[in-house]
Design a protein around this motif. Structure first.
Motif, short mmCIF file in Angstrom:
data_model
loop_
_atom_site.label_atom_id
_atom_site.label_comp_id
_atom_site.label_asym_id
_atom_site.label_seq_id
_atom_site.Cartn_x
_atom_site.Cartn_y
_atom_site.Cartn_z
N ALA A 1 0.83 -1.21 0.00
CA ALA A 1 0.00 0.00 0.00
C ALA A 1 0.86 1.26 0.00
N ILE A 2 2.05 1.16 0.56
CA ILE A 2 2.91 2.35 0.59
C ILE A 2 3.35 2.72 -0.83
N THR B 1 -5.17 1.06 10.66
CA THR B 1 -4.64 -0.12 11.32
C THR B 1 -3.97 0.21 12.66
N ASP C 1 -7.84 3.06 0.66
CA ASP C 1 -6.82 2.12 1.14
C ASP C 1 -7.53 1.17 2.10
N GLN D 1 -0.95 -8.60 3.25
CA GLN D 1 -0.44 -9.28 4.46
C GLN D 1 -1.26 -9.09 5.73
N LYS D 2 -2.42 -8.41 5.64
CA LYS D 2 -3.26 -8.28 6.82
C LYS D 2 -4.37 -9.35 6.78
C1 LIG Z 1 -0.12 -2.07 6.54
C2 LIG Z 1 -0.76 -0.88 5.92
C3 LIG Z 1 -0.10 -0.10 4.95
C4 LIG Z 1 1.33 -0.39 4.53
O1 LIG Z 1 1.42 -1.47 3.73
P1 LIG Z 1 2.84 -1.92 3.09
O2 LIG Z 1 2.53 -3.27 2.57
O3 LIG Z 1 3.86 -1.91 4.17
O4 LIG Z 1 3.16 -0.97 2.02
C5 LIG Z 1 -0.77 0.96 4.40
N1 LIG Z 1 -2.02 1.26 4.75
C6 LIG Z 1 -2.69 0.54 5.68
C7 LIG Z 1 -4.09 0.91 6.03
C8 LIG Z 1 -2.08 -0.55 6.28
O5 LIG Z 1 -2.74 -1.27 7.20
#
Ligand SMILES: *Cc1c(COP(=O)(O)O)cnc(C)c1O
Length: 360
Positions: free
Chosen positions: A76-77, A152, A172, A195-196
């Motif tokens: 997401a970054i 998060t 996001d 990964q969540k």
């Molecule tokens: C974990 C998370 C991110 C970051 O994700 P990466 O895979 O480290 O880039 C961004 N936004 C939210 C809402 C997240 O939970």
């Protein structure tokens, strides 16, 4: 073998049946004589795996046909940059809603590519709520409106889909995707790292309305141009093949649980168990406003923070790990994604009662 109750915010727990199936198929996937990791991404085996994963995701979320589902990399970054590169579409600026750590990161990154109008912010309240929709100062000519559906770190979640008129809504959803049904047609674009709630790190999911793509900034790397990715069925570059395979197994598992309505009911039960207990005692404190509490990430504090270390140590001794809150907010955080069983939350609440009886 001992498995713990893993409350990690991410990478997070995966459903045990998925891990068992992956283990069983590790050396020889379906008689191919290969591990999925060893397959050509253009071969018939992996092409079938990727197509099935996409079909299952479309089915679970009821993704309309005029949306592209993209399997990307960078998390997401990276999407925080890829979104403005692709979605500004000749507009001077985009609207962002600031609800915490992750929205702040999105805002900071977007400023590199265009104008950012922070249309509403929850900063003044310490990021414990979502600003009411009536207070948002949206720009009529914005390229899109960006939200973080579930913060998060702060544990603040939208329990409504904001109406932003004809401007595309971009979300996001890294930490809430697939936790409950969403009406995809109300969004221009949904993105999230896997990964969540989906699978291993390395895979990023993008769901985008097809009429919005094809106008990326000229500087956009080809591998991050949604049109290029879509035209190549997410195989312009080598996709994260093993992560896509595991995601497909997770999608199958979700379907077997009864799909998103059933997993939502399960998630609501788990969250209610924890929040209800937090609300019964001043020994613990849940900082987030009730109507914005996250179903996935539950931050809480001990009234006496000098007991934090003892609390974490006792939890670990009972097989409950990764409960320490994010360094930016302190305290505790229990991440209870889809794969966390009810028994895990029951064990946590029982331990919280026991700890309070000892130290309260
Ligand atoms: C974990 C998370 C991110 C970051 O994700 P990466 O895979 O480290 O880039 C961004 N936004 C939210 C809402 C997240 O939970």
């Amino acid at each position: 073998m001992t498995r713990v109750f893993n409350f990690s915010a991410g990478p997070a727990a995966l459903p045990e049946p998925v891990l068992r199936q992956a283990a069983a198929e590790m050396l020889d996937w379906h008689g191919s004589g290969m591990s999925v990791m060893e397959m050509s991404h253009r071969g018939p085996e992996f092409t079938a795996i990727a197509a099935e994963a996409e079909a299952l995701l479309r089915e679970l979320l009821a993704v309309p046909a005029h949306y592209n589902v993209l399997f990307m990399q960078g998390g997401a970054i990276a999407e925080n940059a890829i979104v403005p590169m692709n979605m500004l579409r000749g507009h001077a600026s985009a609207d962002y809603i600031d609800t915490g750590e992750w929205s702040k990161k999105s805002i900071k990154e977007a400023r590199k590519y265009g104008g950012v109008n922070v249309a509403a912010s929850a900063a003044a309240g310490g990021y414990t709520s979502i600003p009411a929709r009536e207070t948002w100062r949206l720009a009529p000519d914005a390229a899109y409106v960006h939200i973080c559906s579930n913060e998060t770190i702060g544990g603040v979640e939208y329990h409504f889909t904001p109406d932003v008129g004809g401007v595309p809504l971009v979300a996001d959803m890294s930490s809430s995707i697939l936790s409950r049904p969403v009406d995809v047609s109300k969004y221009g674009l949904i993105y999230g790292g896997a990964q969540k709630n989906i699978g291993p790190a390395g895979l990023t999911i993008v769901i985008v309305r097809e009429d919005l793509i094809g106008q990326a900034l000229p500087c956009t790397p080809s591998a991050f141009d949604y049109k290029v990715v879509a035209d190549n069925d997410s195989m312009y570059n080598t996709p994260p093949t093993y992560a896509i395979y595991i995601a497909g197994l997770v999608f199958n598992w979700l379907k077997a649980q009864g799909g998103l309505p059933a997993i939502e009911a399960h998630n609501r039960r788990k969250a209610a168990l924890l929040y209800d207990h937090l609300d019964t005692t001043p020994f613990y404190r849940a900082p987030v406003a009730r109507e914005c509490r996250s179903l996935m990430n539950v931050p809480f504090k001990l009234a006496d923070e000098s007991l934090d270390g003892a609390f974490l140590k006792g939890a670990e001794a009972r097989g409950m790990v990764q409960l320490k809150g994010h360094r930016s907010v302190g305290g505790m955080r229990a991440s209870i994604y889809n794969a966390m069983p009810l028994e895990g939350v029951q064990a946590l609440v029982a331990y919280m009662k026991e700890f309070e009886a000892q130290h309260g």
